[in-house]
Design a protein around this motif. Structure first.
Motif, PDB file in Angstrom:
ATOM      1  N   PHE A  45      24.148  25.144   5.089  1.00 34.79           N
ATOM      2  CA  PHE A  45      22.776  23.963   5.468  1.00 34.79           C
ATOM      3  C   PHE A  45      23.040  22.711   6.373  1.00 34.79           C
ATOM      4  N   LEU A  46      24.268  22.581   6.791  1.00 35.03           N
ATOM      5  CA  LEU A  46      24.788  21.517   7.639  1.00 35.03           C
ATOM      6  C   LEU A  46      24.910  23.034   9.472  1.00 35.03           C
ATOM      7  N   THR A  47      25.719  24.274   9.245  1.00 37.56           N
ATOM      8  CA  THR A  47      25.625  25.062  10.090  1.00 37.56           C
ATOM      9  C   THR A  47      24.205  24.699  10.924  1.00 37.56           C
ATOM     10  N   ALA A  48      23.395  25.349   9.769  1.00 36.76           N
ATOM     11  CA  ALA A  48      21.721  25.388  10.496  1.00 36.76           C
ATOM     12  C   ALA A  48      21.563  23.903  10.689  1.00 36.76           C
ATOM     13  N   LYS A  49      21.613  23.516  10.674  1.00 36.19           N
ATOM     14  CA  LYS A  49      21.372  21.917  11.257  1.00 36.19           C
ATOM     15  C   LYS A  49      22.409  21.542  12.191  1.00 36.19           C
ATOM     16  N   GLY A  50      23.191  22.353  13.077  1.00 39.39           N
ATOM     17  CA  GLY A  50      24.229  22.074  14.563  1.00 39.39           C
ATOM     18  C   GLY A  50      25.617  20.941  13.989  1.00 39.39           C
ATOM     19  N   ALA A  51      25.773  21.306  12.490  1.00 39.29           N
ATOM     20  CA  ALA A  51      27.090  21.240  11.979  1.00 39.29           C
ATOM     21  C   ALA A  51      28.327  21.935  13.071  1.00 39.29           C
ATOM     22  N   VAL A  52      29.317  21.438  13.360  1.00 41.69           N
ATOM     23  CA  VAL A  52      30.990  21.851  14.201  1.00 41.69           C
ATOM     24  C   VAL A  52      31.516  21.323  13.395  1.00 41.69           C
ATOM     25  N   PHE A  53      32.071  22.248  12.146  1.00 41.99           N
ATOM     26  CA  PHE A  53      33.435  21.845  11.370  1.00 41.99           C
ATOM     27  C   PHE A  53      34.924  22.408  12.556  1.00 41.99           C
ATOM     28  N   LEU A  54      35.844  22.231  11.460  1.00 44.02           N
ATOM     29  CA  LEU A  54      36.975  21.756  12.362  1.00 44.02           C
ATOM     30  C   LEU A  54      37.274  23.354  13.045  1.00 44.02           C
ATOM     31  N   ALA A  55      37.730  23.976  11.642  1.00 48.40           N
ATOM     32  CA  ALA A  55      38.184  25.607  12.717  1.00 48.40           C
ATOM     33  C   ALA A  55      36.906  25.716  13.580  1.00 48.40           C
ATOM     34  N   ASP A  56      35.970  25.910  13.268  1.00 42.40           N
ATOM     35  CA  ASP A  56      34.603  27.122  14.338  1.00 42.40           C
ATOM     36  C   ASP A  56      35.446  26.382  15.921  1.00 42.40           C
ATOM     37  N   ASP A  57      35.693  24.326  15.988  1.00 45.65           N
ATOM     38  CA  ASP A  57      35.622  23.878  17.411  1.00 45.65           C
ATOM     39  C   ASP A  57      36.816  24.438  17.699  1.00 45.65           C
ATOM     40  N   ALA A  58      38.345  24.841  16.781  1.00 43.03           N
ATOM     41  CA  ALA A  58      39.059  25.388  17.052  1.00 43.03           C
ATOM     42  C   ALA A  58      39.703  26.712  17.771  1.00 43.03           C
ATOM     43  N   ARG A  59      38.231  27.824  17.056  1.00 43.14           N
ATOM     44  CA  ARG A  59      38.078  28.833  17.608  1.00 43.14           C
ATOM     45  C   ARG A  59      37.810  29.084  19.024  1.00 43.14           C
ATOM     46  N   ALA A  60      37.201  28.186  19.016  1.00 44.05           N
ATOM     47  CA  ALA A  60      36.031  28.603  19.844  1.00 44.05           C
ATOM     48  C   ALA A  60      37.319  27.622  21.480  1.00 44.05           C
ATOM     49  N   LYS A  61      38.285  26.972  20.899  1.00 46.23           N
ATOM     50  CA  LYS A  61      38.756  26.628  22.171  1.00 46.23           C
ATOM     51  C   LYS A  61      40.109  27.451  22.474  1.00 46.23           C
ATOM     52  N   VAL A  62      40.263  28.503  21.395  1.00 43.48           N
ATOM     53  CA  VAL A  62      41.182  29.333  21.126  1.00 43.48           C
ATOM     54  C   VAL A  62      40.738  30.326  22.093  1.00 43.48           C
ATOM     55  N   LEU A  63      39.536  31.247  22.223  1.00 43.35           N
ATOM     56  CA  LEU A  63      38.948  31.644  22.602  1.00 43.35           C
ATOM     57  C   LEU A  63      38.330  31.511  24.483  1.00 43.35           C
ATOM     58  N   ALA A  64      38.112  29.801  24.106  1.00 38.53           N
ATOM     59  CA  ALA A  64      37.750  29.974  25.673  1.00 38.53           C
ATOM     60  C   ALA A  64      39.167  29.656  26.545  1.00 38.53           C
ATOM     61  N   GLY A  65      40.473  29.612  25.638  1.00 37.42           N
ATOM     62  CA  GLY A  65      41.692  29.315  26.796  1.00 37.42           C
ATOM     63  C   GLY A  65      41.680  28.201  26.771  1.00 37.42           C
ATOM     64  N   LEU A  66      41.584  27.097  26.324  1.00 40.49           N
ATOM     65  CA  LEU A  66      41.722  25.619  26.474  1.00 40.49           C
ATOM     66  C   LEU A  66      43.573  25.264  25.649  1.00 40.49           C
ATOM     67  N   THR A  67      43.368  26.038  24.603  1.00 42.75           N
ATOM     68  CA  THR A  67      44.763  25.945  23.966  1.00 42.75           C
ATOM     69  C   THR A  67      45.248  27.127  23.178  1.00 42.75           C
ATOM     70  N   SER A  68      46.328  26.899  23.186  1.00 43.22           N
ATOM     71  CA  SER A  68      47.244  28.316  22.560  1.00 43.22           C
ATOM     72  C   SER A  68      46.559  29.355  20.385  1.00 43.22           C
ATOM     73  N   PHE A  69      46.567  30.277  20.603  1.00 39.43           N
ATOM     74  CA  PHE A  69      46.594  30.626  19.479  1.00 39.43           C
ATOM     75  C   PHE A  69      47.466  29.419  18.671  1.00 39.43           C
ATOM     76  N   GLU A  70      48.968  29.823  18.789  1.00 35.69           N
ATOM     77  CA  GLU A  70      50.137  29.605  17.912  1.00 35.69           C
ATOM     78  C   GLU A  70      49.387  27.382  17.396  1.00 35.69           C
ATOM     79  N   GLU A  71      49.000  27.108  18.408  1.00 30.61           N
ATOM     80  CA  GLU A  71      48.687  25.439  18.138  1.00 30.61           C
ATOM     81  C   GLU A  71      47.911  25.171  16.984  1.00 30.61           C
ATOM     82  N   VAL A  72      46.676  26.557  16.288  1.00 29.63           N
ATOM     83  CA  VAL A  72      45.697  26.315  16.093  1.00 29.63           C
ATOM     84  C   VAL A  72      45.444  27.278  14.445  1.00 29.63           C
ATOM     85  N   ALA A  73      46.245  28.551  14.986  1.00 33.83           N
ATOM     86  CA  ALA A  73      46.392  29.042  13.449  1.00 33.83           C
ATOM     87  C   ALA A  73      46.760  28.518  12.569  1.00 33.83           C
TER      88      ALA A  73
END
Length: 108
Positions: A74-102
């Motif tokens: 329900f929250l995802t459909a409402k646009g919630a951004v969860f910690l792990a999702d934000d971390a994954r997006a930043k890894v894929l965008a090259g903003l942080t390293s994989f090791e930092e958020v693994a």
């Protein structure tokens, strides 16, 4: 930093961290002579955030003790951004390293 290196994650590692197969991620550099990071592998800090707007319908579901999976959907459909999702997006965008958020994005 200039010493960081890009690498494709092994399929099993990508899957266990909720990343797409063939994901190209940056790994921390280890060059102690790097003038940017001085051997730490990163420079500065980057926030990883979880954003949840508590609206009346969200509050109703929380109060009703809706099962976590149902609430998350329900929250995802409402646009919630969860910690792990934000971390994954930043890894894929090259903003942080994989090791930092693994540890924060492991699935299962």
């Amino acid at each position: 930093p200039a010493c960081r290196r890009q690498q494709e994650l092994p399929a099993e590692t990508a899957e266990s961290h909720g990343l797409p197969q063939g994901a190209q991620v940056y790994l921390k550099g280890r060059d102690t002579a790097c003038r940017t990071c001085r051997g730490r592998g990163s420079k500065g800090r980057l926030g990883v955030y979880e954003v949840l707007r508590i609206t009346e319908d969200v509050q109703d579901r929380i109060s009703a003790r809706v099962p976590l999976d149902e609430l998350r959907t329900f929250l995802t459909a409402k646009g919630a951004v969860f910690l792990a999702d934000d971390a994954r997006a930043k890894v894929l965008a090259g903003l942080t390293s994989f090791e930092e958020v693994a540890d924060y994005i492991r699935v299962g």
